[in-house]
Design a protein around this motif. Structure first.
Motif, PDB file in Angstrom:
ATOM      1  N   ASN A 110       0.816  -1.217   0.000  1.00 28.78           N
ATOM      2  CA  ASN A 110       0.000   0.000   0.000  1.00 28.78           C
ATOM      3  C   ASN A 110       0.848   1.266   0.000  1.00 28.78           C
ATOM      4  OD1 ASN A 110      -2.224  -1.686   0.069  1.00 28.78           O
ATOM      5  ND2 ASN A 110      -2.430  -1.583   2.293  1.00 28.78           N
ATOM      6  N   GLY A 111       1.953   1.206  -0.745  1.00 25.63           N
ATOM      7  CA  GLY A 111       2.800   2.376  -0.918  1.00 25.63           C
ATOM      8  C   GLY A 111       3.817   2.610   0.167  1.00 25.63           C
ATOM      9  N   LEU A 112       3.850   1.771   1.204  1.00 21.88           N
ATOM     10  CA  LEU A 112       4.801   1.931   2.303  1.00 21.88           C
ATOM     11  C   LEU A 112       5.793   0.778   2.315  1.00 21.88           C
ATOM     12  CD1 LEU A 112       2.437   3.112   5.196  1.00 21.88           C
ATOM     13  CD2 LEU A 112       3.960   4.519   3.780  1.00 21.88           C
ATOM     14  N   ALA A 113       7.077   1.109   2.415  1.00 21.07           N
ATOM     15  CA  ALA A 113       8.118   0.088   2.447  1.00 21.07           C
ATOM     16  C   ALA A 113       8.031  -0.713   3.732  1.00 21.07           C
ATOM     17  CB  ALA A 113       9.496   0.739   2.328  1.00 21.07           C
ATOM     18  N   CYS A 114       8.524  -1.937   3.695  1.00 22.90           N
ATOM     19  CA  CYS A 114       8.542  -2.756   4.909  1.00 22.90           C
ATOM     20  C   CYS A 114       9.487  -2.126   5.923  1.00 22.90           C
ATOM     21  CB  CYS A 114       8.934  -4.192   4.588  1.00 22.90           C
ATOM     22  SG  CYS A 114      10.691  -4.485   4.312  1.00 22.90           S
ATOM     23  N   SER A 115       9.278  -2.444   7.175  1.00 30.79           N
ATOM     24  CA  SER A 115      10.115  -1.884   8.243  1.00 30.79           C
ATOM     25  C   SER A 115      11.418  -2.655   8.346  1.00 30.79           C
ATOM     26  CB  SER A 115       9.375  -1.936   9.577  1.00 30.79           C
ATOM     27  OG  SER A 115       9.231  -3.288   9.996  1.00 30.79           O
ATOM     28  N   ALA A 116      12.374  -2.096   9.056  1.00 31.77           N
ATOM     29  CA  ALA A 116      13.645  -2.780   9.288  1.00 31.77           C
ATOM     30  C   ALA A 116      13.418  -4.082  10.045  1.00 31.77           C
ATOM     31  CB  ALA A 116      14.595  -1.864  10.058  1.00 31.77           C
TER      32      ALA A 116
END
Length: 490
Positions: A110-116
């Motif tokens: 949904n347009g947001l990169a995965c977190s670390a």
């Protein structure tokens, strides 16, 4: 100087666990960072990718997929399709490459990169399967049985999408198509955005050969959509689509567009407008005044292809409204795609890295960025048609700064780039030649030269363009954004 992080949905703080996860991935063969990218059955094996996914429990099983190949435009088109689908209310996974600042950008929902933390967990899940494959390769004495960096990142994307329970995924091909690691997928629809000369050492020296590799993503019975293609590659794609029993939906045949570019894209709120019509839609569709935030006629062509893809998905039963199409295109912004990062002077960053994308960049700059003085900051890669890129760009800039990106061995050495620029300049007519050429091996020093040049001219009448590679865009974009005066960036 403190450089603020992009809003990528990831932490900017140093994390030893994240560093270890990335180091694990980079420990594999990473063809993105070798001087010459190989492309053959020995290096790129689809059965190796299938085995990796099988060991991971086939995370792609049952997942509807939009699969996108092309010489240029596939990253933008992928993002456009994803944005429209998300605006339609779906949870959408997007796998893209390469990234600019952080590897997490490749795996977005949904347009947001995965977190670390999510990246760390995904790598931990990957390790046992990779270790088992490495042991088998060692036992047989065949190192080509071990998965590569791009195969690992493709598997990570599919694992991530399965965990996030996305409803549909958009997969961008990395290189070529036929042998690309993403080509193990079973898509709902396939796209070929464009076919032009790039990666000729890997894909072939003719457009027909390149088209054959790109069309390698075509699957039996799966609809194929194409952006504007020249006759030679178009015939190849059409023949392969026919052989596989696929419906072929083509730009300028089944759908059309007209583009109105903003006359001054540095004005806040400026964007292009698209008029679109689809003959293949039932009923036929016509859209007026569709806002397109990504600048340039080439992005309008990408937008038309993205719209057509979503219309085809709607035919398959997906709920995609006209309002969602408008919203998805109006809200999408992509870093380093003719991106205005600063005003006064106007500074644009773009990842153009082949002749076709350089032409598209020049056209968009001439259409939408009026300027009396034009400064080019250029760094390119060894495996590209560097003279061809230079030949396209030079006539449109009066000051050129050659530089050399630092974070990959693929960079053309700055002295070699200088020689190419001077040789191409000698072939130009006198009224086309630039006024001055500077060489800065360090990209940060190149920006100091930009400041000196701008200081001698009217900043309001000056355009600075940084281009030539994803790598140079990645290295200089954060500094340019951080140094912009308040209110000067988008």
């Amino acid at each position: 100087m403190t450089i603020p992080p992009d809003n990528l949905g990831v932490s900017a703080k140093p994390d030893s666990r994240r560093d270890a996860a990335i180091e694990y991935l980079l420990g594999r063969i990473n063809y993105e960072r070798v001087p010459l990218v190989p492309y053959g059955q020995r290096q790129l094996k689809l059965d190796r990718m299938r085995q990796l996914l099988t060991r991971l429990g086939n995370p792609d099983a049952g997942l509807p997929i939009v699969h996108i190949a092309g010489t240029k435009g596939k990253g933008s088109t992928s993002a456009m399709v994803g944005s429209i689908l998300h605006a339609s209310g779906y949870d959408v996974g997007l796998f893209s490459s390469p990234h600019l600042q952080r590897i997490e950008e490749r795996f977005a929902v949904n347009g947001l990169a995965c977190s670390a933390d999510e990246l760390i967990g995904l790598v931990d899940q990957l390790r046992p399967a990779v270790t088992a494959m490495d042991h088998e390769a060692e036992k047989i004495g065949d190192s080509t049985l071990s998965p590569t960096y791009f195969e690992l990142t493709t598997a990570l994307a599919l694992l991530y999408f399965a965990q996030r329970k996305v409803e549909i995924a958009v997969l961008e091909v990395g290189l070529g198509g036929r042998l690309d690691s993403t080509n193990v997928c079973q898509p709902a629809v396939t796209l070929i955005t464009s076919i032009s000369f790039d990666h000729t050492k890997q894909l072939g020296n003719t457009l027909a050969e390149i088209a054959t590799e790109k069309a390698g993503i075509i699957k039996p019975g799966v609809p194929v959509l194409c952006g504007p293609l020249l006759d030679e590659p178009r015939r190849v794609v059409a023949e392969i689509a026919t052989q596989h029993g696929c419906r072929l939906i083509e730009a300028n045949q089944d759908f059309r567009h007209e583009y109105s570019a903003p006359t001054d894209a540095s004005v806040i709120g400026s964007c292009g407008k698209l008029e679109y019509s689809a003959e293949f839609a039932d009923p036929k569709l016509h859209l007026d005044n569709v806002p397109v935030q990504l600048l340039g006629e080439h992005q309008a062509a990408n937008a038309a292809l993205a719209i057509s893809t979503c219309i085809e998905l709607r035919r398959q039963g997906w709920s995609i409204s006209t309002d969602a199409i408008r919203e998805g295109l109006a809200n999408l912004r992509l870093p380093a795609r003719i991106e205005l990062v600063r005003r006064n002077p106007t500074v644009v960053v773009d990842v153009a890295h082949n002749v076709a994308s350089a032409r598209a960049l020049v056209d968009a700059l001439l259409q939408s960025f009026p300027a009396k003085h034009r400064v080019l900051v250029l760094s390119t890669s060894k495996d590209k048609d560097v003279p061809g890129i230079v030949r396209v760009l030079l006539p449109h800039f009066d000051h050129v700064i050659a530089t050399e990106y630092q974070k990959s061995p693929r960079a053309v050495p700055v002295l070699q780039l200088e020689q190419i620029i001077r040789a191409e300049n000698d072939q130009l007519s006198l009224d086309q030649q630039f006024e001055q050429l500077d060489c800065c091996a360090d990209p940060e020093l190149a920006l100091r030269s930009v400041n000196e040049i701008v200081g001698k001219k009217s900043s309001k009448e000056t355009l600075v363009c940084v281009t030539g590679s994803f790598f140079i865009a990645a290295e200089l974009r954060p500094t340019l954004i951080a140094s912009a005066s308040p209110g000067s960036t988008r």
